[in-house]
Design a protein around this motif. Structure first.
Motif, short mmCIF file in Angstrom:
data_model
loop_
_atom_site.label_atom_id
_atom_site.label_comp_id
_atom_site.label_asym_id
_atom_site.label_seq_id
_atom_site.Cartn_x
_atom_site.Cartn_y
_atom_site.Cartn_z
N THR A 52 29.06 78.21 -24.89
CA THR A 52 28.18 76.36 -26.30
C THR A 52 29.39 76.33 -26.55
OG1 THR A 52 26.59 78.66 -26.52
CG2 THR A 52 27.48 77.16 -28.28
N HIS A 53 30.15 76.32 -26.37
CA HIS A 53 31.28 75.59 -26.51
C HIS A 53 31.85 73.96 -26.12
CE1 HIS A 53 35.64 74.29 -27.58
NE2 HIS A 53 35.52 73.72 -27.03
N LEU A 54 31.03 74.20 -24.58
CA LEU A 54 31.54 73.28 -23.40
C LEU A 54 29.76 72.27 -23.50
CD1 LEU A 54 33.16 74.45 -20.84
CD2 LEU A 54 33.86 72.78 -21.74
N ARG A 55 28.42 72.76 -24.02
CA ARG A 55 27.50 72.96 -23.84
C ARG A 55 27.55 71.44 -24.43
NH1 ARG A 55 24.47 76.64 -25.03
NH2 ARG A 55 24.96 77.88 -22.76
N GLU A 56 27.46 71.05 -25.61
CA GLU A 56 27.18 70.07 -26.77
C GLU A 56 28.42 68.58 -26.07
OE1 GLU A 56 26.91 70.58 -30.76
OE2 GLU A 56 24.67 71.66 -30.14
N GLN A 57 29.21 68.96 -25.69
CA GLN A 57 30.58 68.27 -25.79
C GLN A 57 30.18 67.99 -24.25
OE1 GLN A 57 34.32 70.05 -24.89
NE2 GLN A 57 35.16 68.51 -23.51
N MET A 58 29.67 68.49 -22.56
CA MET A 58 29.24 67.93 -22.05
C MET A 58 27.95 66.96 -21.61
SD MET A 58 31.56 68.78 -19.75
CE MET A 58 30.17 68.24 -18.31
N GLN A 59 26.41 67.11 -22.78
CA GLN A 59 25.88 66.64 -23.06
C GLN A 59 26.32 65.02 -23.30
OE1 GLN A 59 24.04 68.20 -25.70
NE2 GLN A 59 22.70 70.20 -24.57
N LEU A 60 27.37 65.29 -23.92
CA LEU A 60 27.43 63.78 -24.74
C LEU A 60 28.14 63.14 -23.91
CD1 LEU A 60 29.25 64.16 -28.06
CD2 LEU A 60 26.87 63.28 -27.82
N GLN A 61 29.14 62.88 -22.60
CA GLN A 61 29.93 62.67 -21.98
C GLN A 61 28.76 62.98 -21.01
OE1 GLN A 61 33.32 65.19 -19.70
NE2 GLN A 61 34.48 65.09 -21.97
N LEU A 62 27.58 63.56 -20.42
CA LEU A 62 27.04 62.94 -19.72
C LEU A 62 25.99 61.62 -20.41
CD1 LEU A 62 25.00 63.60 -17.16
CD2 LEU A 62 24.01 64.68 -18.33
N LEU A 63 25.39 61.71 -21.43
CA LEU A 63 25.39 60.33 -21.62
C LEU A 63 26.16 59.05 -21.37
CD1 LEU A 63 23.69 61.34 -25.70
CD2 LEU A 63 22.91 60.34 -23.74
N GLN A 64 27.29 59.54 -21.71
CA GLN A 64 27.89 57.82 -21.37
C GLN A 64 27.85 57.81 -20.15
OE1 GLN A 64 31.92 59.42 -23.21
NE2 GLN A 64 31.36 58.90 -25.24
N TYR B 243 15.20 66.90 -26.90
CA TYR B 243 15.25 65.87 -27.78
C TYR B 243 16.53 64.55 -27.79
CZ TYR B 243 13.71 64.44 -32.70
OH TYR B 243 13.74 63.43 -33.51
N ARG B 244 17.71 65.67 -27.40
CA ARG B 244 19.12 64.49 -27.49
C ARG B 244 19.11 63.93 -25.92
NH1 ARG B 244 21.46 68.72 -27.83
NH2 ARG B 244 21.66 69.65 -30.02
N LEU B 245 18.44 63.97 -25.23
CA LEU B 245 18.99 63.07 -23.71
C LEU B 245 18.05 62.40 -23.31
CD1 LEU B 245 20.91 66.24 -22.09
CD2 LEU B 245 22.19 64.08 -23.30
N CYS B 246 16.94 62.89 -23.85
CA CYS B 246 15.50 62.32 -22.62
C CYS B 246 14.63 61.62 -23.32
CB CYS B 246 14.32 63.38 -22.07
SG CYS B 246 16.06 64.91 -21.64
N ASP B 247 14.48 60.58 -22.67
CA ASP B 247 13.36 58.83 -23.80
C ASP B 247 12.25 59.53 -23.43
OD1 ASP B 247 16.03 56.83 -24.18
OD2 ASP B 247 15.81 57.52 -21.70
N GLU B 248 11.77 60.56 -22.38
CA GLU B 248 10.46 60.05 -22.97
C GLU B 248 10.50 61.48 -21.86
OE1 GLU B 248 6.64 57.84 -20.61
OE2 GLU B 248 8.83 57.97 -19.21
N LEU B 249 9.05 62.01 -21.94
CA LEU B 249 9.03 64.18 -21.99
C LEU B 249 7.68 64.12 -21.46
CD1 LEU B 249 11.63 65.89 -23.13
CD2 LEU B 249 9.49 66.72 -24.82
N LEU B 250 8.28 65.32 -20.05
CA LEU B 250 6.87 65.51 -19.51
C LEU B 250 6.46 67.13 -19.90
CD1 LEU B 250 5.12 64.92 -17.15
CD2 LEU B 250 6.56 65.89 -15.63
N VAL B 251 5.78 67.52 -20.11
CA VAL B 251 5.93 68.63 -20.65
C VAL B 251 5.16 69.41 -19.70
CG1 VAL B 251 5.23 70.94 -22.78
CG2 VAL B 251 6.07 68.13 -23.43
N MET B 252 5.50 70.79 -19.35
CA MET B 252 4.52 71.18 -17.65
C MET B 252 4.78 72.52 -18.53
SD MET B 252 6.51 70.36 -14.57
CE MET B 252 5.18 71.92 -13.83
N ASP B 253 3.19 73.16 -17.47
CA ASP B 253 3.46 75.04 -17.94
C ASP B 253 2.72 75.92 -16.58
OD1 ASP B 253 3.31 77.68 -19.11
OD2 ASP B 253 1.09 76.88 -19.90
N THR B 254 2.73 76.75 -16.74
CA THR B 254 2.09 77.54 -14.76
C THR B 254 1.57 76.19 -14.10
OG1 THR B 254 -0.24 77.02 -15.95
CG2 THR B 254 0.99 79.48 -16.52
#
Length: 359
Positions: A164-176, A195-206
């Motif tokens: 958890t400690h690294l996850r949000e930090q790496m998300q911001l770095q990946l965005l950059q 929600y934080r990283l994707c401009d567009e979303l494809l929702v899948m199920d089964t």
């Protein structure tokens, strides 16, 4: 622009049937584990072969069963970041990068050095993967992928191996790191990451696409019960329509007013757990008040920064109308529990029982 229309049977009970096209910077594929997200990426990368269909990137055909086109993974110019990074364990960081290049040793080293510096790996280039932290391993895997100059980037649950400690930090770095690219597809089962990283979303199920659209728009109006659940809506009830903009939530024994006319196809209503508003007046609601519920609390759950309450409608007329609802709120917003909650009409989600694919 990526175009995908594929079909692959994985078992007697499960068949992947995915169809979409996208030209946005980052397309997220959101769904529960086992819904076909990662298999979709593997088919695009050429790791798996669909039974039939078509895959193209910027007009370049990678797979076409009708024309018997199936480029090898090395020829697809697709970068794939696996969940656990798949670094070569017996190679140092620098060697992992140069191994991705079909160049003479000195040319490969010359090309790798700037990537080592860009990803902050200069002091780590002679370490083995086992000597790296999770974030360092991810940066190494990203550098190894991008050094090949892929035309399309595929990220398969890129943060699942991080704490958890690294996850949000790496998300911001990946965005950059990826902000200048418009050719990224990211698979996730985390609605927060999507929600934080994707401009567009494809929702899948089964194995199937439920819907596709702008990420924020889909969270605001998921349109159907399955999409509402996958995007995190905890409170969903079947309804009986009682007026052009009025309904009765059958599971909660609650009359509600909504902000738009209720179409005939609407079968359910949803309330996100954070969208309730406290009502502090202890007296009964004033005449003309609507969308208020008096709580009968059944369970409390404390999180580091939030409180979660499960409650029923204290004024429900029958056991069938005592379905539980979730309310989540900041622990620091207030300490007392209000006697009632209100739901803004604009916060109510009008939902169909099933999705109509918009991919």
């Amino acid at each position: 622009m990526i175009q995908v229309s594929i079909r692959k049977r994985l078992s007697r009970q499960f068949c992947l049937e995915t169809e979409f096209q996208s030209a946005d910077r980052c397309l997220g594929i959101l769904g529960a584990s086992g819904c076909g997200k990662s298999m979709t990426l593997k088919c695009i990368a050429g790791i798996e072969i669909p039974d039939e269909g078509y895959i193209a990137v910027n007009g370049r055909v990678l797979f076409d069963s009708a024309r018997k086109i199936n480029l090898k993974p090395q020829a697809r110019r697709v970068g794939y970041l696996f969940q656990h990074y798949a670094l070569f364990p017996r190679m140092r960081v620098l060697e992992n990068l140069t191994a991705a290049l079909s160049l003479p040793k000195q040319e490969a080293l010359q090309k790798a050095r700037p990537w080592i510096a860009r990803f902050g790996l200069t002091d780590l280039e002679y370490r083995y993967p086992a000597q790296l932290s999770g974030g360092q391993q991810q940066r190494t895997a990203l550098a190894r992928m991008l050094i090949q100059e892929p035309e399309l980037i595929l990220l398969d649950e890129p943060f699942s191996a991080l704490d958890t400690h690294l996850r949000e930090q790496m998300q911001l770095q990946l965005l950059q790191l990826l902000e200048s690219r418009d050719d990224v597809i990211m698979v996730t089962h985390s609605r927060d990451e999507a929600y934080r990283l994707c401009d567009e979303l494809l929702v899948m199920d089964t194995g199937r696409v439920l819907t596709k659209g702008g990420t924020k728009a889909l969270f605001q109006d998921p349109g159907s019960v399955p999409v509402a659940r996958i995007t995190g809506c905890k409170n969903i009830s079947p309804i009986r329509r009682t007026g052009e903009r009025e309904l009765y939530a059958l599971d909660w024994g609650l009359s509600l007013r909504v902000s738009v006319p209720i179409e005939d196809a609407i079968t359910h209503v949803g309330i996100r757990a954070h969208d309730f508003e406290p009502v502090w007046e202890a007296a009964d609601p004033k005449p003309g008040a609507y969308n208020q519920i008096r709580m009968a609390i059944t369970q409390r759950s404390e999180e580091p920064f939030e409180q979660a309450l499960l409650f029923t409608n204290a004024e429900a007329q029958s056991p069938a109308e005592q379905g539980e609802l979730w309310w989540k709120y900041s622990k620091y917003r207030f300490t007392d529990i209000p006697p009632r909650l209100a739901i803004p009409p604009t916060a109510l989600l009008l939902l169909r029982s099933a999705s109509t694919s918009q991919a």
